[in-house]
Design a protein around this motif. Structure first.
Motif, PDB file in Angstrom:
ATOM      1  N   TYR A   1      41.209 -27.832  -6.052  1.00  0.00           N
ATOM      2  CA  TYR A   1      41.101 -26.667  -6.931  1.00  0.00           C
ATOM      3  C   TYR A   1      39.657 -26.460  -7.368  1.00  0.00           C
ATOM      4  O   TYR A   1      38.916 -27.426  -7.619  1.00  0.00           O
ATOM      5  N   ALA A   2      39.270 -25.198  -7.481  1.00  0.00           N
ATOM      6  CA  ALA A   2      37.921 -24.859  -7.946  1.00  0.00           C
ATOM      7  C   ALA A   2      37.682 -25.465  -9.324  1.00  0.00           C
ATOM      8  O   ALA A   2      38.545 -25.402 -10.197  1.00  0.00           O
ATOM      9  N   GLY A   3      36.512 -26.047  -9.504  1.00  0.00           N
ATOM     10  CA  GLY A   3      36.145 -26.611 -10.793  1.00  0.00           C
ATOM     11  C   GLY A   3      36.494 -28.067 -10.984  1.00  0.00           C
ATOM     12  O   GLY A   3      36.028 -28.693 -11.941  1.00  0.00           O
ATOM     13  N   ILE A   4      37.302 -28.654 -10.096  1.00  0.00           N
ATOM     14  CA  ILE A   4      37.729 -30.045 -10.271  1.00  0.00           C
ATOM     15  C   ILE A   4      36.580 -31.040 -10.064  1.00  0.00           C
ATOM     16  O   ILE A   4      36.395 -31.952 -10.895  1.00  0.00           O
TER      17      ILE A   4
ATOM     18  N   ALA B   1      42.290 -23.533 -17.154  1.00  0.00           N
ATOM     19  CA  ALA B   1      41.185 -23.757 -16.224  1.00  0.00           C
ATOM     20  C   ALA B   1      40.595 -25.144 -16.463  1.00  0.00           C
ATOM     21  O   ALA B   1      40.577 -25.631 -17.598  1.00  0.00           O
ATOM     22  N   PRO B   2      40.065 -25.789 -15.411  1.00  0.00           N
ATOM     23  CA  PRO B   2      39.510 -27.133 -15.569  1.00  0.00           C
ATOM     24  C   PRO B   2      38.422 -27.246 -16.622  1.00  0.00           C
ATOM     25  O   PRO B   2      38.321 -28.266 -17.311  1.00  0.00           O
ATOM     26  N   HIS B   3      37.599 -26.200 -16.780  1.00  0.00           N
ATOM     27  CA  HIS B   3      36.478 -26.311 -17.713  1.00  0.00           C
ATOM     28  C   HIS B   3      36.937 -26.410 -19.168  1.00  0.00           C
ATOM     29  O   HIS B   3      36.135 -26.753 -20.053  1.00  0.00           O
ATOM     30  N   GLU B   4      38.227 -26.139 -19.442  1.00  0.00           N
ATOM     31  CA  GLU B   4      38.743 -26.254 -20.803  1.00  0.00           C
ATOM     32  C   GLU B   4      39.089 -27.695 -21.171  1.00  0.00           C
ATOM     33  O   GLU B   4      39.278 -28.011 -22.353  1.00  0.00           O
TER      34      GLU B   4
ATOM     35  N   TRP C   1      47.534 -24.178 -13.623  1.00  0.00           N
ATOM     36  CA  TRP C   1      47.177 -23.706 -12.280  1.00  0.00           C
ATOM     37  C   TRP C   1      48.000 -24.375 -11.183  1.00  0.00           C
ATOM     38  O   TRP C   1      47.821 -24.089 -10.002  1.00  0.00           O
ATOM     39  N   GLY C   2      48.911 -25.276 -11.563  1.00  0.00           N
ATOM     40  CA  GLY C   2      49.711 -25.974 -10.568  1.00  0.00           C
ATOM     41  C   GLY C   2      51.065 -25.340 -10.345  1.00  0.00           C
ATOM     42  O   GLY C   2      51.195 -24.113 -10.313  1.00  0.00           O
ATOM     43  N   TYR C   3      52.116 -26.163 -10.264  1.00  0.00           N
ATOM     44  CA  TYR C   3      53.420 -25.678  -9.837  1.00  0.00           C
ATOM     45  C   TYR C   3      54.505 -25.730 -10.909  1.00  0.00           C
ATOM     46  O   TYR C   3      55.644 -25.353 -10.649  1.00  0.00           O
TER      47      TYR C   3
END
Length: 223
Positions: free
Chosen positions: A83-86, A201-204, A182-184
């Motif tokens: 995922y983007a940001g990981i 989002a990951p940045h949070e 963002w997952g399932y």
């Protein structure tokens, strides 16, 4: 601070590899084969439990798991995307001295191969997963095992994941859970499972992990 992170649906999007491997297993069993989008609920739960439900009983579930792993261990585990940001998230957390662990129901050997492939293993103190005989496939057992091995205080740790199984396993062992959207797993699933909060989002994540007593931006409550 210590953070346990789920793999599928949290660090990577495994839809293609998992659904194609489920379809392969069903084909080998001579069972009807649903479309991929009808199988995304299989992402997250222990594999044996998923096949037991999918097949309407446990008679063929063990064979289904064996056929699934036959394909998944060859090509399916690489039909995957970070995922983007990981990577940036993991780098930031390590720079802040957060101890990171993977806690996945996936076979440990598969999890390690995936994380090595995407060059993410470097961020984790250890990678924990299930065993071929299905030991530690249940997140309650897995997190208990991690606590026994690592001997850290669960009050200083948080579980991060996208499905109810992450929250259930964490709660059973005294950990709080941050649910990722963002997952399932749906927001409702995560809320009902008792996550402390949701993030989109990951940045949070870093603010919540590094300042666990700070007000959370989105309390987990029904919309």
């Amino acid at each position: 601070m210590i953070a346990l992170l789920d793999l599928d649906g949290t660090l990577t999007d495994p839809k293609t590899g998992i659904t194609r491997s489920v379809q392969y297993a069903l084909e080998r069993l001579g069972r009807p084969v649903p479309e991929a989008d009808a199988l995304t609920w299989m992402i997250g739960p222990p594999l044996i439990a998923g096949f037991t439900e999918l097949l309407g009983g446990s008679d063929d579930a063990q064979d289904a798991v064996r056929f699934y792993r036959e394909r998944y261990g060859d090509v399916g585990l690489f039909e995957n995307e970070v995922y983007a940001g990981i990577p940036a998230l993991l780098q930031d957390l390590r720079e802040e001295d957060v101890r990171l662990y993977v806690a996945t129901s996936k076979l440990q050997v598969f999890a390690r191969r995936i994380l090595d492939h995407f060059e993410l293993s470097q961020f984790f103190s250890e990678i924990y997963g299930s065993e071929p005989d299905n030991r530690n496939a249940d997140k309650r057992d897995l997190i208990r095992h991690i606590l026994e091995q690592e001997r850290f205080d669960p009050a200083r740790a948080v579980m991060i994941g996208d499905r109810k199984h992450d929250a259930i396993g964490a709660k059973a062992n005294g950990l709080a859970t941050i649910g990722v959207t963002w997952g399932y797993g749906s927001r409702q699933e995560l809320i009902e499972a008792g996550v402390a909060c949701l993030v989109d989002a990951p940045h949070e994540l870093p603010e919540l992990i590094l300042s666990p007593t700070a007000p959370m931006p989105r309390q987990a409550s029904a919309p």
